[in-house]
Scaffold this motif. Structure first.
Motif, short mmCIF file in Angstrom:
data_model
loop_
_atom_site.label_atom_id
_atom_site.label_comp_id
_atom_site.label_asym_id
_atom_site.label_seq_id
_atom_site.Cartn_x
_atom_site.Cartn_y
_atom_site.Cartn_z
N UNK A 135 0.85 -1.22 0.00
CA UNK A 135 0.00 0.00 0.00
C UNK A 135 0.86 1.24 0.00
N UNK A 136 1.87 1.29 0.83
CA UNK A 136 2.76 2.43 0.86
C UNK A 136 3.48 2.59 -0.48
N UNK A 137 3.86 1.44 -1.08
CA UNK A 137 4.53 1.51 -2.37
C UNK A 137 3.60 2.06 -3.43
N UNK A 138 2.32 1.64 -3.35
CA UNK A 138 1.35 2.15 -4.30
C UNK A 138 1.18 3.67 -4.17
N UNK A 139 1.09 4.10 -2.90
CA UNK A 139 0.95 5.55 -2.68
C UNK A 139 2.20 6.27 -3.18
N UNK B 186 2.66 2.11 -15.30
CA UNK B 186 1.49 2.24 -16.17
C UNK B 186 0.20 1.77 -15.50
N UNK B 187 0.31 0.90 -14.55
CA UNK B 187 -0.89 0.33 -13.91
C UNK B 187 -1.22 1.00 -12.58
N UNK B 188 -0.65 2.15 -12.33
CA UNK B 188 -0.97 2.84 -11.08
C UNK B 188 -2.45 3.20 -11.03
N UNK B 189 -3.01 3.13 -9.86
CA UNK B 189 -4.43 3.48 -9.67
C UNK B 189 -4.60 4.98 -9.77
N UNK C 7 -7.40 8.10 -1.35
CA UNK C 7 -8.11 8.20 -0.08
C UNK C 7 -8.46 6.83 0.46
N UNK C 8 -8.91 5.94 -0.45
CA UNK C 8 -9.24 4.58 0.00
C UNK C 8 -8.00 3.89 0.55
N UNK C 9 -6.86 4.12 -0.14
CA UNK C 9 -5.62 3.47 0.32
C UNK C 9 -5.22 4.04 1.68
N UNK C 10 -5.40 5.36 1.87
CA UNK C 10 -5.04 5.98 3.14
C UNK C 10 -5.92 5.45 4.24
N UNK C 11 -7.19 5.26 3.90
CA UNK C 11 -8.11 4.73 4.91
C UNK C 11 -7.72 3.30 5.27
N UNK C 12 -7.39 2.54 4.26
CA UNK C 12 -7.00 1.14 4.53
C UNK C 12 -5.71 1.07 5.32
N UNK C 13 -4.74 1.98 4.99
CA UNK C 13 -3.49 2.02 5.74
C UNK C 13 -3.75 2.37 7.17
#
Length: 1058
Positions: free
Chosen positions: A356-360, A708-711, A717-723
């Protein structure tokens, strides 16, 4: 008196009146064998007795043998005398009347004109009675009978006197040359003369022994005389010994002085020799010093050279990088191990949080860096990486393909090397076999029989010769030794394959001889000996033409030559040699064996030994035995040896060629191994490079795909909430795990960077480091040489001090000591005698004091012993010596005269022996002439060869119908009639050379045909009339052609009762 025999011309037909004494006048038999009461009166000349078988003809001769003292076994008709008693009777009587008239009459004043010999035989005993002409008993001792037999020269055991039925058959069939010689030797009285000469020789030897005993009897007196002479001489030498003792004392005194002089000279030489070692040792020390100076200079130069090299800093940098890289790898390993120790749940949460952090982070970076220039750079980077990966892959494939090719070549070379080894072993094995054949052929060249069994058959033949009397008929063998080939050696190999093991076989006449020969073979360890039982009396087989194969090609039977018909019969009956055909080549053999359908054909053999035969519809071809490359029946083996030698040279050359090929293959294999190792190293490096480039391409590709596949930003916000939710769950552990992962990634990156730098540094300075290491190695070698030179210098310094100078000092001290000793010894010697007096007695003669002292002690002991040994005076001893000397001389003269007489006897005996040998030589020539003269009456020629050394008598007969002019050396090779006639001629020749008042022959014509019997009968009767002695001839055949007369009396025996 025993009659003398004249060996001169016996052609005169005049009858000597002295031959009337000793002939048989009458024979009367009672209960003897088949006769109940039989009486026969004989004429003074030829008596011809005929009758059917079983009528008792042979019993007449048996009775004569028994009457004149022959043992039962000697007649070959019974084992004991009681066996001659007729069945149903208790005793038997033989009554013989001997004519006793004329000059050779035996004691006519006692016996009168007739001597009667009567022998009675009972179940338990037998007796001999001698009567006069009136029938009165005169003597009853066997010794008196022997005296009569010796006077008239009646030897009934001699076949020339009485040849019984069994002796006649045995004599006619005898093939033993030694038996014929014994017959001849005894019949001509040579045996008697030889025995007499040997007896005289024995008596002379006995007399010599007596003389030697007499001489031995006076040897003690001679010994006493010598001892007395020794005593006299000893006493004469006592005074001389005393003088020698005094002289030796003087020599001993001065010998000590001379001995010290020698030691002084030797010590002086030793000192000079030791002093000569000083310059040599000093030169070695100077040499080592010079070597040390040179090495020290080289050491300084090499050390300065190493100091001038700049690679020392690079080396330090290399060591620092190596240590840093090791610590970074160790740190990364420790961090990774700590991460693995976490529980699986925490690991999943940490991994999810990381993602998740890597995605952000990726979304944030994507928004920041997502420009056109960055996209273009990424594509160029990926293209470059792909090209590098493709090139690395191509290089790796090329190296692997080359490695595969080299591996296949290596396997192929190993297979070729193995095949070459097999061929080398095959050629060496063939070479050894050929050399073994050559050695065997050379052995067989000296002794043909060895080809058919080697040393075993030689040993077997010796045992057979030793035991020949135990065989009924001597065994024949080996068969191959009796065979020869016609038309050269062309068919030798083919015949070898055709007859096979039968060439080593032996032939015996019955099962008893079979068992005896088997025992002889076991005695010499000849196992698996093939023994064939065959009747020796079977005549040579004559094969009809219609029973032979109808072909122009020769058979094995047609090319074999053998003088022994039994061997040929065995080969025909058991080997079928008449049905074995020989051809020149393989194709001709196939035509003869399988296409022509020849009757009576069993097998076909080619020149090389190939065998072809058909059994019904089955056609079989067998190749020749490769190990049998020559025929043992070859008359000459030089060609075979030359051929084998050429084959051996070819095999040896082929083996050497293959060895060179093997050596080339091994060198190629070594080159391939070197190339393989090089390719493996290149392949390993290429694989490593390919993997690293491939990994870099995958990371770049994944990175591009991730970007290329980044959200979209709306999902942040969803990722922050999940984190936030996950942070609440893992709390402080998330921070710890994140920190550990961060530290591990940093450690791995650091280690990778250090490893790349280390590799780059190693590649750039490898050459300089190698030069530095070489220089350091040379410096260490110089240091070792310096140490060795120092040790050598120290060694020679020590030798100079402890050995050279020390030994010189000790030698000089010893020289001074010897000088003082010389002065003392000279002073003592002068007291005994002056030095000038010593020269008059011969000086010391180079002897040592120890030797002179030993001589002096021996002389003192001898002087003391001899002085106390004898109490007599020397004059008394001399008188006693002269008295005994006169006595001994007289006896020696007597014994010398005896030896001279015995020597004269020995000379006379030797003269008579030479005369005996001369007469024996004349007799054998006379025998051969007379034998040939009797044979000529039938148109046959022959010769008798007598060998006195080997004690053999051989008969050779040439038949008139034999076109080959080949003499038959064994009478068994003749037909029955020819053999009987030849043997009869031999017997008549002996009869002319021997003398007896009467002679008897039984069934002498048993194997003759009508013509031979007529010629033999006429010859025998003419001979008997010419000789004038009494003859008793017994035959079962018709004698009507013989006319009775004054000198021929015919008697017919009554037919046997049924």
């Amino acid at each position: 008196m025993k009659r003398a025999r004249c060996t001169g011309d016996s052609s005169s037909s005049r009858v000597s009146p002295s031959l009337e004494a000793g002939i048989i006048k009458k024979l009367r038999l009672e209960n003897f064998m088949c006769h109940s009461n039989h009486e026969t009166e004989f004429g003074n000349h030829v008596n011809l007795i005929t009758g059917q078988n079983g009528s008792g003809k042979s019993a007449i001769l048996t009775a004569l043998c028994v009457a004149f003292g022959c043992r039962a076994k000697g007649t070959q008709r019974a084992s004991t005398l009681k066996d001659f008693i007729k069945t149903g009777a208790s005793n038997a009587v033989i009554h013989v009347e001997i004519q006793n008239e004329g000059e050779d009459a035996f004691k006519p004043e006692i016996y009168g004109d007739v001597i009667i010999v009567e022998r009675r035989i009972s179940e338990s005993t037998s007796s001999i009675t001698l009567k006069d002409h009136q029938g009165k008993k005169v003597f009853s001792r066997k010794a008196d009978l022997l005296e009569i037999i010796e006077h008239f020269n009646i030897d009934v055991e001699n076949p020339c006197v009485i040849m019984s039925q069994d002796k006649s058959r045995e004599f006619l069939h005898s093939g033993n040359n030694k038996d014929k010689f014994k017959f001849f030797y005894k019949a001509t009285l040579l045996q008697q003369v030889n025995d007499l000469l040997e007896s005289i020789s024995s008596e002379i030897n006995t007399a010599l022994g007596v003389v030697e005993e007499l001489e031995a009897a006076i040897r003690p007196v001679e010994k006493e005389l010598k001892e007395l002479q020794v005593k006299i001489k000893t006493m004469e030498h006592v005074e001389q010994i005393s003088i020698q003792v005094q002289q030796l004392k003087k020599k001993l005194a001065w010998s000590w002085v001379y001995d010290v002089d020698k030691k002084l000279e030797a010590q002086n030489v030793t000192i000079e020799k030791l002093k000569s070692r000083v310059p040599t040792c000093q030169a070695m020390i100077d040499k080592q010093l010079h070597q040390l100076e040179k090495l020290s200079k080289n050491y300084s130069t090499k050390k300065a050279e190493i100091a001038s090299m700049t690679t020392s800093k690079v080396k330090e940098t290399k060591e620092i990088l190596s240590r840093s890289m090791s610590s970074a790898k160790k740190e990364a390993y420790e961090l990774q191990r700590e991460c693995k120790c976490k529980t699986s749940n925490i690991q999943k949460l940490v991994q999810q949080l990381k993602q998740l952090e890597q995605q952000m982070q990726d979304i944030h970076e994507q928004h920041v860096k997502n420009t056109q220039a960055e996209e273009s750079d990424m594509e160029e980077k990926l293209k470059g990486l792909r090209d590098e990966v493709h090139d690395a892959k191509a290089e790796l494939d090329r190296l692997r393909e080359e490695e595969t090719t080299l591996m296949n070549n290596k396997i192929r070379l190993k297979d070729e090397t193995k095949m070459i080894d097999d061929k080398i072993r095959d050629h060496e094995k063939k070479y050894n076999e050929i050399m073994l054949n050559i050695r065997n052929i050379k052995q067989q060249q000296s002794n043909k029989i060895m080809a058919f069994g080697g040393n075993k058959v030689i040993n077997l033949l010796r045992v057979i010769e030793r035991c020949h009397q135990r065989f009924k008929m001597p065994p024949i063998g080996p068969i191959g030794a009796h065979l020869k080939l016609l038309n050269g050696n062309k068919w030798a190999v083919a015949v070898e394959h055709a007859i096979g093991r039968m060439l080593n076989s032996f032939i015996v006449t019955d099962h008893k001889d079979f068992r005896l020969l088997k025992q002889c073979a076991n005695e010499v360890n000849y196992g698996h000996l093939q023994i064939i039982i065959y009747d020796f009396s079977t005549p040579r087989l004559m094969i009809p033409h219609h029973m032979l194969p109808n072909t122009n090609h020769p058979s094995v039977f047609s090319i074999l030559q053998c003088e022994n018909h039994t061997v040929m019969n065995v080969l025909v009956d058991l080997g079928n040699v008449e049905r074995q055909v020989l051809v020149n080549d393989y194709n001709t053999g196939k035509v003869v064996a399988f296409e022509e359908r020849i009757q009576n054909l069993k097998e076909v053999f080619t020149v090389e030994g190939c065998k072809m035969f058909s059994r019904g519809p089955v056609q079989t071809t067998l190749p020749p035995n490769k190990s049998q490359r020559y025929g043992r029946l070859s008359s000459s083996v030089e060609d075979a040896i030359e051929k084998f030698s050429n084959d051996a040279s070819d095999e040896q050359k082929a083996a050497n060629d293959y060895k060179w090929n093997k050596k080339d293959a091994e060198l190629k294999l070594e080159d391939l191994d070197k190339k393989m190792n090089s390719i493996k190293r290149l392949c390993f490096n290429a694989g490593k490079s390919f993997n690293s480039k491939k990994l870099a391409l995958e990371e770049a590709t994944n990175q591009q795909a991730a970007e290329r596949n980044l959200t979209p930003l709306s999902s942040v916000d969803e990722i922050v909430e999940e984190i936030s939710e996950i942070n609440k769950k893992i709390k402080a552990e998330e921070v710890l795990l994140e920190g550990l992962e961060q530290r591990r990634h940093e450690a791995v990156g650091k280690a990778s960077d250090l490893e790349v730098k280390f590799d780059e540094l190693c590649e750039s300075v490898n050459t300089e480091i190698a030069s530095l290491e070489k220089a350091e190695s040379e410096l260490m070698d110089i240091e070792r040489e310096i140490d060795a030179a120092k040790k050598a210098k120290d060694h020679y310094d020590n030798v100079m001090k402890t050995r050279v100078l020390h030994d010189i000092k000790e030698a000089e001290e010893h020289y001074l000591e010897l000088t003082k000793r010389r002065e003392v010894n000279a002073e003592k010697a002068s007291v005994i005698c002056c030095q000038n007096e010593l020269a008059t007695i011969g000086g010391c003669d180079g002897q040592t004091p120890e030797q002179i002292s030993g001589q002096l002690e021996d002389l003192n002991r001898t002087l003391k012993r001899e002085s106390q040994r004898y109490s007599e005076s020397i004059d008394d001893m001399r008188m006693l010596y002269k008295k005994k000397e006169r006595k001994i001389i007289r006896r020696q003269q007597v014994y010398k005269a005896l030896r001279q007489k015995l020597s004269a006897c020995q000379s006379a005996l030797e003269f008579r022996m030479r005369k005996f040998q001369t007469n024996a030589t004349n007799l054998k020539h006379q025998l051969s002439w007379k034998f040939n003269g009797h044979l000529k009456k039938k148109g046959i020629s022959g010769v008798i060869k007598v060998d006195y050394e080997q004690k053999t008598l051989s008969i050779e007969v040439q038949m008139p119908q034999d076109a080959s002019n080949r003499a038959v050396r064994d009478t068994r090779g003749l037909s029955g009639g020819e053999r009987s006639f030849s043997t009869l001629c031999f017997a008549l020749a002996l009869h002319e050379m021997t003398e007896s008042p009467f002679r008897a022959m039984d069934e002498f014509d048993v194997f003759m045909d009508a013509v031979s019997r007529k010629i033999s009968m006429d010859t025998l009767i003419d001979f008997a009339e010419a000789q004038g002695s009494q003859w008793i001839l017994i035959t079962p055949h018709d004698t009507s052609l013989v006319k009775a007369g004054n000198r021929v009396k015919k008697m017919q025996m009554a037919a046997p009762r049924s």
